[in-house]
Design a protein around this motif. Structure first.
Motif, mmCIF file in Angstrom:
data_model
loop_
_atom_site.group_PDB
_atom_site.id
_atom_site.type_symbol
_atom_site.label_atom_id
_atom_site.label_comp_id
_atom_site.label_asym_id
_atom_site.label_seq_id
_atom_site.Cartn_x
_atom_site.Cartn_y
_atom_site.Cartn_z
ATOM 1 N N MET A 93 0.808 -1.218 0.000
ATOM 2 C CA MET A 93 0.000 0.000 0.000
ATOM 3 C C MET A 93 0.841 1.267 0.000
ATOM 4 O O MET A 93 0.340 2.344 -0.287
ATOM 5 N N ARG A 94 2.128 1.160 0.305
ATOM 6 C CA ARG A 94 2.976 2.358 0.322
ATOM 7 C C ARG A 94 4.271 2.037 -0.421
ATOM 8 O O ARG A 94 4.950 1.065 -0.124
ATOM 9 N N PHE A 95 4.571 2.890 -1.379
ATOM 10 C CA PHE A 95 5.635 2.591 -2.320
ATOM 11 C C PHE A 95 6.649 3.731 -2.332
ATOM 12 O O PHE A 95 6.317 4.871 -2.680
ATOM 13 N N PRO A 96 7.902 3.450 -1.938
ATOM 14 C CA PRO A 96 8.916 4.510 -1.936
ATOM 15 C C PRO A 96 9.198 4.984 -3.345
ATOM 16 O O PRO A 96 9.264 4.192 -4.292
ATOM 17 N N ILE A 97 9.376 6.274 -3.488
ATOM 18 C CA ILE A 97 9.634 6.843 -4.804
ATOM 19 C C ILE A 97 10.965 6.349 -5.359
ATOM 20 O O ILE A 97 11.216 6.443 -6.568
ATOM 21 N N SER A 98 11.790 5.768 -4.496
ATOM 22 C CA SER A 98 13.057 5.186 -4.965
ATOM 23 C C SER A 98 12.843 3.922 -5.793
ATOM 24 O O SER A 98 13.791 3.424 -6.405
ATOM 25 N N SER A 99 11.613 3.420 -5.850
ATOM 26 C CA SER A 99 11.281 2.226 -6.656
ATOM 27 C C SER A 99 11.132 2.635 -8.120
ATOM 28 O O SER A 99 10.022 2.659 -8.671
ATOM 29 N N ARG A 100 12.235 2.913 -8.759
ATOM 30 C CA ARG A 100 12.187 3.534 -10.083
ATOM 31 C C ARG A 100 11.586 2.620 -11.154
ATOM 32 O O ARG A 100 10.906 3.095 -12.065
ATOM 33 N N SER A 101 11.843 1.334 -11.091
ATOM 34 C CA SER A 101 11.305 0.430 -12.114
ATOM 35 C C SER A 101 9.797 0.280 -11.960
ATOM 36 O O SER A 101 9.060 0.247 -12.956
ATOM 37 N N PHE A 102 9.327 0.188 -10.725
ATOM 38 C CA PHE A 102 7.885 0.105 -10.488
ATOM 39 C C PHE A 102 7.199 1.369 -10.976
ATOM 40 O O PHE A 102 6.175 1.317 -11.684
ATOM 41 N N PHE A 103 7.744 2.520 -10.629
ATOM 42 C CA PHE A 103 7.115 3.775 -11.039
ATOM 43 C C PHE A 103 7.240 4.014 -12.546
ATOM 44 O O PHE A 103 6.470 4.805 -13.104
ATOM 45 N N HIS A 104 8.161 3.324 -13.202
ATOM 46 C CA HIS A 104 8.190 3.370 -14.671
ATOM 47 C C HIS A 104 6.847 2.898 -15.221
ATOM 48 O O HIS A 104 6.285 3.520 -16.138
ATOM 49 N N TYR A 105 6.317 1.820 -14.664
ATOM 50 C CA TYR A 105 5.032 1.304 -15.136
ATOM 51 C C TYR A 105 3.874 2.168 -14.646
ATOM 52 O O TYR A 105 2.916 2.415 -15.392
ATOM 53 N N GLU A 237 19.215 -6.963 5.907
ATOM 54 C CA GLU A 237 17.906 -6.652 5.351
ATOM 55 C C GLU A 237 17.458 -5.248 5.754
ATOM 56 O O GLU A 237 16.891 -4.502 4.956
ATOM 57 N N ILE A 238 17.727 -4.872 6.993
ATOM 58 C CA ILE A 238 17.349 -3.538 7.461
ATOM 59 C C ILE A 238 18.215 -2.471 6.794
ATOM 60 O O ILE A 238 17.726 -1.405 6.401
ATOM 61 N N LEU A 239 19.497 -2.761 6.657
ATOM 62 C CA LEU A 239 20.386 -1.796 6.012
ATOM 63 C C LEU A 239 19.947 -1.518 4.576
ATOM 64 O O LEU A 239 19.965 -0.367 4.129
ATOM 65 N N ARG A 240 19.531 -2.556 3.850
ATOM 66 C CA ARG A 240 19.058 -2.322 2.477
ATOM 67 C C ARG A 240 17.871 -1.370 2.455
ATOM 68 O O ARG A 240 17.772 -0.492 1.604
ATOM 69 N N VAL A 241 16.952 -1.572 3.385
ATOM 70 C CA VAL A 241 15.735 -0.756 3.423
ATOM 71 C C VAL A 241 16.071 0.712 3.630
ATOM 72 O O VAL A 241 15.578 1.592 2.921
ATOM 73 N N VAL A 242 16.916 0.998 4.620
ATOM 74 C CA VAL A 242 17.187 2.396 4.938
ATOM 75 C C VAL A 242 18.151 3.028 3.930
ATOM 76 O O VAL A 242 18.049 4.219 3.624
ATOM 77 N N LEU A 243 19.085 2.244 3.400
ATOM 78 C CA LEU A 243 20.031 2.783 2.422
ATOM 79 C C LEU A 243 19.338 3.235 1.145
ATOM 80 O O LEU A 243 19.720 4.234 0.535
ATOM 81 N N THR A 244 18.327 2.496 0.729
ATOM 82 C CA THR A 244 17.649 2.796 -0.527
ATOM 83 C C THR A 244 16.383 3.616 -0.311
ATOM 84 O O THR A 244 15.553 3.739 -1.217
ATOM 85 N N ASN A 245 16.240 4.193 0.884
ATOM 86 C CA ASN A 245 15.108 5.079 1.210
ATOM 87 C C ASN A 245 13.747 4.407 1.042
ATOM 88 O O ASN A 245 12.764 5.056 0.698
ATOM 89 N N CYS A 246 13.710 3.082 1.287
ATOM 90 C CA CYS A 246 12.416 2.403 1.216
ATOM 91 C C CYS A 246 11.481 2.847 2.328
ATOM 92 O O CYS A 246 10.254 2.760 2.178
ATOM 93 N N ASP A 247 12.029 3.305 3.444
ATOM 94 C CA ASP A 247 11.200 3.672 4.587
ATOM 95 C C ASP A 247 10.853 5.157 4.604
ATOM 96 O O ASP A 247 10.263 5.639 5.580
ATOM 97 N N THR A 248 11.178 5.888 3.555
ATOM 98 C CA THR A 248 10.860 7.319 3.518
ATOM 99 C C THR A 248 10.260 7.672 2.155
ATOM 100 O O THR A 248 10.376 6.920 1.184
ATOM 101 N N ASP A 249 9.635 8.835 2.092
ATOM 102 C CA ASP A 249 9.116 9.379 0.837
ATOM 103 C C ASP A 249 8.270 8.346 0.092
ATOM 104 O O ASP A 249 8.495 8.043 -1.076
ATOM 105 N N GLN A 250 7.267 7.834 0.806
ATOM 106 C CA GLN A 250 6.421 6.783 0.249
ATOM 107 C C GLN A 250 5.113 7.358 -0.294
ATOM 108 O O GLN A 250 4.603 8.362 0.204
ATOM 109 N N TYR A 251 4.567 6.651 -1.277
ATOM 110 C CA TYR A 251 3.351 7.106 -1.953
ATOM 111 C C TYR A 251 2.339 5.974 -2.036
ATOM 112 O O TYR A 251 2.699 4.790 -2.023
ATOM 113 N N LEU A 252 1.060 6.357 -2.122
ATOM 114 C CA LEU A 252 0.011 5.398 -2.433
ATOM 115 C C LEU A 252 -0.434 5.625 -3.869
ATOM 116 O O LEU A 252 -0.316 6.730 -4.407
#
Length: 553
Positions: A93-105, A237-252
């Protein structure tokens, strides 16, 4: 590096620019003319399966999609009233803007998105933190008692001192592969066998604080909420999340995230090989995917037999399995020889985390009302140690009903409500919230039917998503690299590819599903004699140079 280059999900384990590969004018690659129109089985119509099917179709192949339930997988947007826009996001339900491939679609299909109402964000408006019977009201971190600032500063300091956080993020933003791999590979060797809680409890920063600090961090966390359900997971696993900003700047995704895999199903791309203009996955399937898969059998080289639940049997030269890994041992009867024993070990040792949500629709977004005495919102985004854990509020406008996610829980908190029907779950959630908001009657605003999910109770999923345990890096690497290793495998293990967020290094994040779906596209393309364009090498072309570090036996 371009000025203010963004943080994206670029690695860190395999720093390949999937977004650039997707958008390159040369395309993802080609297959020989004699392979055009070849059928490829896709097991599962979630985001990984739909990504793979869509791109293989554009390449001129014929995906045959098998789905046991509904298109979307764990992107499941359930409407309260059919045809109306109010939905319950039961999965992602919440998608970080860093998910560039997902937001491509998302952008390709012209879907709208808006900031997700996470705690202490402008989108949430106000946040209530209710821990140990103490209720706090805040709009920003500065509105909370000093202990919360101390926790935040300790977390940031520990990440910087132990993990070199800013240097890693700078390398990700610059897409500096050499520096990123140098830094990240050192952390893999150091932290593969250590848990998130180990990181906290042994760090100088948290070690100088009290257990209460760690307890509050677990209950409340920062960004998306509490972290304690992840305490046993690998710190990597936690380091990956925070390094790639998965836990911030999220969108629905406005109208529901399930729209994305559905658009992949129905969209007729302008640039397509072999197929006539107007072709879509839906048209290739006459409007509906095949039924769920019952068995997979190897008949010979480039001959894999797929039988669906109704007994229909077909042969394929290549198969992509995007279902949850455990289903290959439970729901689908597989030839054991399809995978090596090492890979079966990795698939079976995958650990799924439980998760449940309970939603209600309400007559209006009444939480924007102000208490005349306190001047505060009558209801806020709420984090608590009570049964509900996280309560989220979705405002669809003053003239539309609102939606409340009464409870969003993980692991043992999710298991507490597992035996209960949706009505009882609502009652339990309302009882917990009544202790936080004693003067507010939420029930009087509820309209329509409540909606709930427990992913661990669904035989097509058996859990919400993977949570890698300490020591699982080798398992991650075996699963993730399987698409590339095909040419080194015995003939009996070739031609079947695995994908999905649980195969990725980023479980629980849709970007992991998209990226592994794209890996499978490259795998099938090369398996059928195709290749990437020399100006746009694919993930398998550079895997030997960029792939995960080998940490030994």
């Amino acid at each position: 590096m371009e000025p203010d280059a963004p943080i994206t999900i670029f690695g860190p384990d395999f720093p390949f620019a999937y977004d650039d590969w997707l958008t390159h004018p040369a395309g993802l690659g080609t297959v020989p003319d004699e392979a055009l129109g070849t059928e490829v089985a896709i097991i599962g119509a979630g985001m990984a399966g739909m990504t793979a099917a869509y791109e293989l179709m554009r390449m001129g192949l014929k995906p045959v999609v098998y789905e046991a339930d509904r298109i979307g997988g764990r992107l499941r947007s359930e409407p309260f009233v059919e045809g109306e826009p109010e939905i319950a996001e039961l999965g992602g339900m919440r998608f970080p803007i860093s998910s560039r491939s997902f937001f491509h679609y998302v952008d390709t299909f012209g879907l709208r998105y808006s900031p997700f109402p996470n705690p202490l964000t402008e989108a949430a408006g106000s946040t209530v933190i209710d821990i140990g019977g103490q209720t706090l009201y805040a709009r920003t971190l500065d509105d909370l008692p000093p202990i919360y600032r101390e926790i935040s500063e300790a977390w940031d300091s520990a990440l910087e001192r132990i993990a070199g956080f800013s240097g890693l993020q700078a390398a990700i933003a610059a897409r500096d592969v050499t520096e990123l791999k140098r830094r990240w590979n050192a952390l893999v060797s150091q932290w593969d066998d250590r848990s998130f809680y180990d990181f906290l409890s042994t760090s100088t920063e948290f070690g100088s604080l009290t257990f209460r600090h760690r307890e509050l961090f677990g209950q409340v966390g920062f960004g998306t909420g509490g972290w304690d359900s992840d305490f046993g997971n690998s710190m990597l696993e936690i380091l990956r999340v925070v390094l790639t900003n998965c836990d911030t700047d999220q969108y629905l995704v406005v109208g529901g995230a399930e729209q994305v895999p559905h658009r992949l199903w129905t969209h007729a791309p302008q640039q397509i090989t072999h197929w006539p203009a107007g072709t879509s996955l839906s048209s290739l399937h006459h409007g509906a995917p095949r039924a769920g898969v019952r068995s997979l059998r190897r008949l010979g080289p480039n001959r894999i037999e797929v039988t669906d639940r109704w007994g229909d049997t077909r042969e394929f030269p290549a198969v992509i399995a995007t279902c949850q890994a455990w289903l290959l041992s439970t729901e689908i009867d597989c030839d054991e020889a399809l995978f090596s024993q090492d890979l079966w070990m990795a698939l079976d040792r995958t650990r799924y985390m439980q998760s449940s949500k309970t939603f209600v629709m309400v007559d209006r977004p009444f939480w924007t009302d102000r208490d005349p005495v306190t001047g505060r919102d009558v209801l806020s985004m709420t984090l608590t140690d009570r049964l509900t854990r996280g309560t989220y509020l979705f405002d669809n406008g003053p003239d539309r009903p609102g939606v409340i996610c009464l409870s969003y829980t993980w692991m043992s908190d999710s298991l507490k409500v597992l035996p209960h029907a949706v009505e009882r779950r609502v009652e339990l959630a309302l009882a917990a919230l009544r202790k936080i908001y004693p003067d507010l009657d939420i029930a009087e605003h509820i309209v329509g039917r409540p909606i709930t999910v427990s992913w661990e109770d669904d035989p097509h999923f058996l859990g919400a998503f993977k949570g890698a345990l300490p020591g699982h890096y080798r398992y991650n690497t075996r699963m993730y690299g399987h698409f590339h290793d095909q040419h080194t495998l015995p003939a009996d293990e070739q031609g079947i590819f695995i994908a999905g967020d649980d195969v990725s290094f980023m479980p629980a994040w849709v970007e992991g599903a998209v990226q592994t779906g794209l890996n499978a596209v490259w795998g099938v393309m090369t398996h059928l004699g195709g290749r990437s364009h020399p100006d746009n090498p694919g993930p398998g072309d550079v895997y030997d140079a960029l792939g995960p570090i080998d940490i030994g036996k």
